[in-house]
Design a protein around this motif. Structure first.
Motif, PDB file in Angstrom:
ATOM      1  N   GLU A 128       0.658  -1.091   0.036  1.00 11.48           N
ATOM      2  CA  GLU A 128      -0.008   0.054  -0.021  1.00 11.48           C
ATOM      3  C   GLU A 128       0.808   1.323  -0.093  1.00 11.48           C
ATOM      4  N   ASP A 133      -5.525   2.964 -13.320  1.00 16.46           N
ATOM      5  CA  ASP A 133      -5.635   1.999 -12.004  1.00 16.46           C
ATOM      6  C   ASP A 133      -5.172   0.724 -12.129  1.00 16.46           C
ATOM      7  N   ALA A 134      -5.509   0.237 -13.752  1.00 17.09           N
ATOM      8  CA  ALA A 134      -5.086  -1.308 -13.856  1.00 17.09           C
ATOM      9  C   ALA A 134      -3.389  -1.402 -13.834  1.00 17.09           C
ATOM     10  N   MET A 158      -1.604   0.509 -11.779  1.00 10.29           N
ATOM     11  CA  MET A 158      -1.152   0.489 -10.250  1.00 10.29           C
ATOM     12  C   MET A 158      -1.762  -0.874  -9.666  1.00 10.29           C
ATOM     13  N   ALA A 159      -2.796  -1.251  -9.943  1.00 14.99           N
ATOM     14  CA  ALA A 159      -3.100  -2.806  -9.421  1.00 14.99           C
ATOM     15  C   ALA A 159      -2.159  -3.748  -9.734  1.00 14.99           C
ATOM     16  N   LEU A 160      -1.528  -3.796 -11.107  1.00 21.82           N
ATOM     17  CA  LEU A 160      -0.585  -4.772 -11.142  1.00 21.82           C
ATOM     18  C   LEU A 160       0.736  -4.548 -10.590  1.00 21.82           C
ATOM     19  N   MET A 174       1.056  -3.341  -7.500  1.00 21.63           N
ATOM     20  CA  MET A 174       0.540  -3.970  -6.311  1.00 21.63           C
ATOM     21  C   MET A 174       0.448  -5.300  -5.935  1.00 21.63           C
ATOM     22  N   GLN A 175       0.540  -6.060  -7.206  1.00 20.82           N
ATOM     23  CA  GLN A 175       0.317  -7.478  -6.941  1.00 20.82           C
ATOM     24  C   GLN A 175       1.780  -8.065  -7.496  1.00 20.82           C
ATOM     25  N   ALA A 188      -1.640  -1.668 -17.857  1.00 21.04           N
ATOM     26  CA  ALA A 188      -1.372  -2.714 -17.284  1.00 21.04           C
ATOM     27  C   ALA A 188      -0.240  -3.225 -18.154  1.00 21.04           C
TER      28      ALA A 188
END
Length: 354
Positions: free
Chosen positions: A191, A214-215, A217-219, A221-222, A250
């Motif tokens: 986070e 957003d996609a 940033m999600a990647l 963080m994964q 992404a």
């Protein structure tokens, strides 16, 4: 509640993030900074152990004195004693002048011994004696000099296993680790990634900064971040070099995280340690962007850019594996040291400690 002799807001700018792990780390830094006890920092490579050591120094009573750092694994075994304790002129071949060692230079301040697990066993004995007696003797001298130095050490190794194998002295471990502080991996505080990215971009000109949808940033963080904060810093630098001013999705992030996947066959056998490390995230990147390796029909391939992307990634991976030691990174890349330095200048790669 934060406990400490002071609440220095500068610590929030040094240890970035609002996660529970980052908050707890800052709290521990303030706690241990109040004393002069030796501190052992444990944590994965690239997690920022030297930064934590610096923060402990800056938060403590020795802040106005010297802070010195030495990587025990980066110095040839026959020179480590001279680096730590100094030497007299003529004490050995190449000793053309007196040299003040890190202990003497850090008198009154803090000495950070990184990768302490790599220290030669005979040097461990000498270091233990210095820590117990608070005195040093320069190589080639008989003069005993008193030193007042707080020692902070760090390792990413399992010292318990090294002690069991007879490779690290248990008494030295207890002397160095009066306080043992765990530095968290980036994967345990994902986070904080957006804040860390903003921090790394802070000094970049506006046209060099990337934005992430957003996609993307999600990647991020994964991602597993095996290289931790150092890997993230390198990623941000790489993105700015190749995509300055752009908003990345992404698929862009997947290629930046593992650019070798764009050209390397899936079944290829890695030919170097750098390639082995670079391939570690291939399956995750492929899952996130299954079509990233194949351009759309009719879409031209910028081969020069693809090759530069791969070259830059391999340089970063090699530097990560070599803990920033250029000569070792050059060996991993089968390049001359001067050639690697030229390529680092070409891409604007900075040699930075973790």
């Amino acid at each position: 509640m934060t406990v400490g002799h002071k609440n220095n807001p500068a610590l929030e700018t040094l240890i970035i993030g609002s996660s529970a792990a980052a908050t707890q780390l800052r709290d521990m830094i303030r706690r241990v900074a109040r004393s002069n006890a030796s501190v052992m920092l444990c944590g994965p490579s690239g997690s920022g152990k030297e930064l934590v050591a610096r923060a402990i120094h800056d938060e403590g009573a020795r802040a106005a004195k010297a802070f010195s750092a030495i990587n025990c694994g980066a110095i040839p075994g026959d020179l480590i004693e001279s680096e730590l304790f100094g030497h007299e002129k003529g004490s050995f071949t190449g000793a053309h002048a007196r040299r003040i060692g890190h202990f003497e230079a850090s008198d009154g301040g803090t000495l950070f011994l990184d990768e302490i697990g790599d220290m030669r066993f005979d040097m461990q004995v000498k270091l233990l004696r210095v820590l117990e007696e608070r005195t040093i003797v320069r190589v080639g001298s008989s003069e005993v000099k008193a030193v007042d130095v707080r020692v902070i050490s760090a390792t990413h190794q399992d010292l318990g296993a090294a002690i069991a194998d007879g490779k690290f002295r248990e008494d030295l471990f207890f002397r160095l680790g009066v306080v043992v502080l765990q530095v968290p991996s980036l994967a345990s505080r994902v986070e904080d990634i957006p804040a860390l990215i903003r921090h790394f971009q802070r000094k970049m000109p506006g046209e060099a900064k990337c934005r992430f949808d957003d996609a993307a940033m999600a990647l991020l963080m994964q991602h597993g971040w095996p290289g931790n904060v150092r890997e993230l810093r390198n990623f941000v630098e790489r993105a700015s070099v190749l995509h300055g001013g752009e908003t990345l999705g992404a698929s862009d992030v997947a290629i930046l995280l593992n650019p070798t996947a764009a050209l390397a066959p899936r079944s290829a056998v890695p030919s170097s340690p750098a390639a082995v490390q670079a391939s570690a995230d291939e399956s995750a990147a492929a899952h996130a962007a299954p079509h990233a390796k194949t351009p759309a029909p009719g879409r031209p391939i910028d081969l020069k850019r693809e090759i530069e992307t791969i070259e830059l990634e391999q340089i970063h991976v090699a530097l990560d594996l070599a803990d920033g030691i250029i000569s070792e990174a050059a060996r991993l890349l089968t390049l001359k040291r001067t050639t690697l330095i030229e390529k680092m200048r070409k891409y604007g790669v900075q040699q930075q400690a973790a």
